[in-house]
Write a protein that holds these residues in place. Structure first.
Motif, PDB file in Angstrom:
ATOM      1  N   MET A 107      25.636  51.279 -48.394  1.00 14.10           N
ATOM      2  CA  MET A 107      26.268  51.250 -47.085  1.00 14.10           C
ATOM      3  C   MET A 107      25.255  50.966 -45.986  1.00 14.10           C
ATOM      4  N   MET A 108      24.081  51.573 -46.085  1.00 19.41           N
ATOM      5  CA  MET A 108      23.054  51.329 -45.071  1.00 19.41           C
ATOM      6  C   MET A 108      22.570  49.888 -45.121  1.00 19.41           C
ATOM      7  N   PHE A 109      22.411  49.355 -46.339  1.00 16.50           N
ATOM      8  CA  PHE A 109      21.984  47.960 -46.463  1.00 16.50           C
ATOM      9  C   PHE A 109      23.008  47.029 -45.835  1.00 16.50           C
ATOM     10  N   ALA A 110      24.297  47.292 -46.091  1.00 14.14           N
ATOM     11  CA  ALA A 110      25.352  46.449 -45.529  1.00 14.14           C
ATOM     12  C   ALA A 110      25.386  46.555 -44.006  1.00 14.14           C
ATOM     13  N   ALA A 111      25.266  47.782 -43.488  1.00 14.00           N
ATOM     14  CA  ALA A 111      25.283  47.965 -42.039  1.00 14.00           C
ATOM     15  C   ALA A 111      24.058  47.322 -41.387  1.00 14.00           C
ATOM     16  N   ALA A 112      22.891  47.460 -42.023  1.00 18.42           N
ATOM     17  CA  ALA A 112      21.675  46.848 -41.481  1.00 18.42           C
ATOM     18  C   ALA A 112      21.761  45.328 -41.524  1.00 18.42           C
ATOM     19  N   THR A 113      22.372  44.796 -42.589  1.00 20.71           N
ATOM     20  CA  THR A 113      22.561  43.343 -42.677  1.00 20.71           C
ATOM     21  C   THR A 113      23.442  42.854 -41.531  1.00 20.71           C
ATOM     22  N   LEU A 114      24.500  43.587 -41.258  1.00 16.47           N
ATOM     23  CA  LEU A 114      25.375  43.229 -40.145  1.00 16.47           C
ATOM     24  C   LEU A 114      24.639  43.332 -38.813  1.00 16.47           C
ATOM     25  N   ALA A 115      23.773  44.372 -38.675  1.00 14.40           N
ATOM     26  CA  ALA A 115      22.993  44.517 -37.447  1.00 14.40           C
ATOM     27  C   ALA A 115      22.080  43.319 -37.226  1.00 14.40           C
ATOM     28  N   GLY A 116      21.443  42.845 -38.300  1.00 15.03           N
ATOM     29  CA  GLY A 116      20.593  41.665 -38.173  1.00 15.03           C
ATOM     30  C   GLY A 116      21.396  40.423 -37.875  1.00 15.03           C
ATOM     31  N   LYS A 117      22.594  40.345 -38.436  1.00 14.83           N
ATOM     32  CA  LYS A 117      23.427  39.154 -38.258  1.00 14.83           C
ATOM     33  C   LYS A 117      23.919  39.015 -36.823  1.00 14.83           C
ATOM     34  N   ILE A 118      24.212  40.146 -36.165  1.00 10.89           N
ATOM     35  CA  ILE A 118      24.707  40.087 -34.785  1.00 10.89           C
ATOM     36  C   ILE A 118      23.583  40.253 -33.769  1.00 10.89           C
ATOM     37  N   ALA A 119      22.312  40.263 -34.278  1.00  9.45           N
ATOM     38  CA  ALA A 119      21.125  40.329 -33.408  1.00  9.45           C
ATOM     39  C   ALA A 119      21.026  41.641 -32.644  1.00  9.45           C
ATOM     40  N   MET A 120      21.479  42.743 -33.246  1.00  8.89           N
ATOM     41  CA  MET A 120      21.217  44.048 -32.638  1.00  8.89           C
ATOM     42  C   MET A 120      19.711  44.269 -32.630  1.00  8.89           C
ATOM     43  N   PRO A 121      19.124  44.781 -31.549  1.00  9.62           N
ATOM     44  CA  PRO A 121      17.677  45.036 -31.536  1.00  9.62           C
ATOM     45  C   PRO A 121      17.273  45.960 -32.693  1.00  9.62           C
ATOM     46  N   LEU A 122      16.243  45.557 -33.431  1.00  9.60           N
ATOM     47  CA  LEU A 122      15.801  46.358 -34.572  1.00  9.60           C
ATOM     48  C   LEU A 122      15.411  47.780 -34.168  1.00  9.60           C
ATOM     49  N   PRO A 123      14.661  47.986 -33.055  1.00  9.51           N
ATOM     50  CA  PRO A 123      14.331  49.368 -32.673  1.00  9.51           C
ATOM     51  C   PRO A 123      15.570  50.238 -32.478  1.00  9.51           C
ATOM     52  N   GLU A 124      16.658  49.647 -31.975  1.00 16.97           N
ATOM     53  CA  GLU A 124      17.891  50.414 -31.785  1.00 16.97           C
ATOM     54  C   GLU A 124      18.476  50.852 -33.124  1.00 16.97           C
ATOM     55  N   ALA A 125      18.495  49.935 -34.093  1.00 18.57           N
ATOM     56  CA  ALA A 125      19.001  50.279 -35.423  1.00 18.57           C
ATOM     57  C   ALA A 125      18.133  51.351 -36.082  1.00 18.57           C
ATOM     58  N   LEU A 126      16.806  51.213 -35.945  1.00 17.81           N
ATOM     59  CA  LEU A 126      15.897  52.204 -36.525  1.00 17.81           C
ATOM     60  C   LEU A 126      16.073  53.571 -35.874  1.00 17.81           C
ATOM     61  N   LEU A 127      16.267  53.564 -34.542  1.00 15.98           N
ATOM     62  CA  LEU A 127      16.441  54.829 -33.820  1.00 15.98           C
ATOM     63  C   LEU A 127      17.671  55.581 -34.304  1.00 15.98           C
ATOM     64  N   TRP A 128      18.813  54.891 -34.397  1.00 17.96           N
ATOM     65  CA  TRP A 128      20.047  55.568 -34.815  1.00 17.96           C
ATOM     66  C   TRP A 128      19.983  56.005 -36.271  1.00 17.96           C
ATOM     67  N   ALA A 129      19.348  55.193 -37.115  1.00 17.02           N
ATOM     68  CA  ALA A 129      19.190  55.595 -38.512  1.00 17.02           C
ATOM     69  C   ALA A 129      18.295  56.825 -38.625  1.00 17.02           C
ATOM     70  N   GLY A 130      17.195  56.829 -37.883  1.00 13.13           N
ATOM     71  CA  GLY A 130      16.284  57.973 -37.903  1.00 13.13           C
ATOM     72  C   GLY A 130      16.942  59.238 -37.393  1.00 13.13           C
ATOM     73  N   LEU A 131      17.704  59.125 -36.294  1.00 20.30           N
ATOM     74  CA  LEU A 131      18.389  60.306 -35.744  1.00 20.30           C
ATOM     75  C   LEU A 131      19.429  60.843 -36.728  1.00 20.30           C
ATOM     76  N   GLY A 132      20.147  59.940 -37.393  1.00 23.62           N
ATOM     77  CA  GLY A 132      21.117  60.384 -38.386  1.00 23.62           C
ATOM     78  C   GLY A 132      20.460  61.103 -39.548  1.00 23.62           C
ATOM     79  N   ALA A 133      19.320  60.570 -40.003  1.00 24.92           N
ATOM     80  CA  ALA A 133      18.605  61.213 -41.108  1.00 24.92           C
ATOM     81  C   ALA A 133      18.084  62.589 -40.707  1.00 24.92           C
ATOM     82  N   ILE A 134      17.562  62.698 -39.486  1.00 23.90           N
ATOM     83  CA  ILE A 134      17.062  63.994 -38.995  1.00 23.90           C
ATOM     84  C   ILE A 134      18.204  65.004 -38.909  1.00 23.90           C
ATOM     85  N   ALA A 135      19.357  64.555 -38.386  1.00 25.81           N
ATOM     86  CA  ALA A 135      20.500  65.463 -38.243  1.00 25.81           C
ATOM     87  C   ALA A 135      21.022  65.898 -39.611  1.00 25.81           C
ATOM     88  N   GLY A 136      21.116  64.962 -40.560  1.00 27.43           N
ATOM     89  CA  GLY A 136      21.604  65.311 -41.888  1.00 27.43           C
ATOM     90  C   GLY A 136      20.708  66.313 -42.587  1.00 27.43           C
TER      91      GLY A 136
END
Length: 480
Positions: A43-72
């Motif tokens: 799921m993370m690979f698919a979501a990250a692939t979509l993030a790259g495809k729509i040109a979401m800033p990489l730092p933004e994707a890393l930030l939300w992934a990191g915050l989710g991992a910390i919270a979990g």
């Protein structure tokens, strides 16, 4: 799975929800037990692939992934603290007794650092924070380990998918020979690793070469005294630094031969130009940004800052021998690289807007990072048994290879430059390690100060790359 495909389809149609989705996927992937049931990696690979495809800033994707991992992990830790002593009887934990037992054994073996290591270890990943809470790990210490592990986890899980998505959106046209060259290069690199580690095993305490040399040395008074003086009492028995000595002598001799062939013959000219042509055909804005980011991690200024932080940390931990050897290694690689560059006076390849002003051979980035990561591997590996040290050296060698490749990709070094730099750095590492072996009694301990020091070094590297990246992209841009 139908629901998984439906989710990706829905996210594709509603990209505004992607940041929240990345957070929730990372959260569930890190949550106790849930991370085992839900295919979080896919799921993370698919979501990250979509993030790259729509040109979401990489730092933004890393930030939300990191915050989710910390919270979990944080929720898992709280659950473990709340249900300590009852995990084997409370649903859903009671359904996975083997998983909980494996997590407990892992945590007993590694302690607090298991929270960091466990983030990357297969099926037990979601239960380590749970077990840490049940074992009453101090909350502040867990939080620090949680944040550090999330900083490493987010790029590992997000960047591959993001790069795939970015490549899909940009439609990069690779040359037809790219894949054959890539596979051949990986095969050669793997073969070199196997040869290196096989030689290291043969030179360890259980190896025939080691035992034969020891018997020869002990036949004479001088040899016996040298062997005893150079040996040290480590945590896993008495050791003579034969692998380090052979690494210093072998790589030193190879460097001399490599330099002689590079300077006095044209044996490598075809290889140099073929390598430059190969990488020049791959230049593209997306991999350019990645290569520049990687190459900045080997900048002399950043390495100097990291060496300084390491020296201060060793002094604060009262490990003066380690600090002095780190100083010696840093000074040696700086002096040797600078003098050899000036002495050989080899011009760099041309092709970027503002190439470095120094000469080309040997590569300062390659020699510097080899010494930096080689010494770090030395201080970490000495805490483990000889049979397990190869894995430490393997992981610490990966940044060296990536930074060396970034210099080739950017076209600021010849192939002979980076090989010469790595050989020079390995020789200095071996010599320094052989000398430091006499002081193995002063091992680096896992203390709060150590973790803070490592965190400061990591933050320094991130800040340096973030500040230097815009200017570096302009310097390394291809000449039009």
């Amino acid at each position: 799975m139908a629901w998984f495909e439906a989710l990706i389809t829905w996210l594709t149609a509603h990209p505004d929800w992607l940041t929240l989705s990345i957070f929730l996927i990372a959260f569930v992937e890190s949550l106790a037990i849930a991370g085992v049931i839900v295919p979080g990696v896919a799921m993370m690979f698919a979501a990250a692939t979509l993030a790259g495809k729509i040109a979401m800033p990489l730092p933004e994707a890393l930030l939300w992934a990191g915050l989710g991992a910390i919270a979990g992990d944080g929720i898992s830790f709280w659950l473990g603290r709340h249900f300590q002593g009852r995990l084997d009887i409370i649903w859903p934990f009671s359904r996975y007794p083997k998983l909980i037992d494996g997590g407990e054994r892992f945590f007993r073996r590694h302690g607090g650092k298991g929270v960091i290591i466990g983030r990357f270890v297969g099926p037990i990943r979601p239960v380590i924070p749970l077990v840490a809470g049940a074992f009453q790990m101090p909350a502040r210490r867990f939080f620090l380990c949680n944040v550090i592990s999330a900083i490493g986890w987010a790029p590992t899980y997000v960047v591959p998918g993001y790069l795939v998505g970015s490549a899909m959106s940009l439609d990069i046209d690779l040359p037809p020979h790219f894949y054959p060259v890539l596979l051949a290069s990986l095969a050669i690199l793997a073969s070199l690793y196997l040869v290196f580690f096989r030689l290291q095993w043969g030179l360890s305490g259980n190896g025939l070469t080691y035992q034969w040399l020891e018997s020869v040395a002990r036949r004479s008074r001088i040899g016996r005294n040298i062997w005893i003086a150079m040996s040290s009492e480590g945590p896993h028995g008495r050791e003579f630094p034969l692998p380090s000595i052979m690494l210093a002598l072998g790589c030193g001799a190879l460097f001399a031969l490599w330099a002689l062939l590079s300077m006095e013959t044209h044996a490598f000219d075809t290889l140099n130009h073929a390598t430059q042509t190969f990488f020049s055909e791959l230049r593209h804005p997306l991999p350019d940004r990645i290569a520049v980011t990687i190459t900045l991690l080997g900048d002399p200024l950043l390495l100097t800052l990291c060496f300084t932080a390491g020296i201060i940390l060793f002094l604060a931990e009262d490990l003066r021998a380690a600090a002095l050897h780190l100083i010696a290694a840093g000074v040696a690689v700086t002096l040797f690289t600078t003098m050899l560059k000036a002495g050989f006076a080899i011009e760099r390849p041309t092709g970027v807007e503002l190439p470095p002003s120094s000469f080309s051979f040997p590569s300062g980035h390659a020699s510097g990072v080899t010494v930096a990561y080689g010494m770090a591997a030395t201080f970490v590996a000495q805490q483990y048994h000889r049979s397990r040290r190869w894995s430490i050296y393997l992981w610490f060698s990966l940044p060296i290879v990536l930074i060396a490749m970034s210099r080739l990709y950017l076209g600021v070094h010849w192939f002979t430059d980076v090989i010469g730099g790595i050989l020079l750095g390995l020789s200095i590492c071996g010599l320094t390690r052989a000398s430091f072996s006499r002081f193995n009694g002063g091992l680096m301990k896992q203390t709060p100060l150590t973790r803070v020091g490592i965190g400061i070094i990591g933050i320094t590297a991130i800040a340096y790359v973030a500040l230097a990246l815009p200017g570096a992209l302009l310097r390394y841009a291809v000449i039009n």
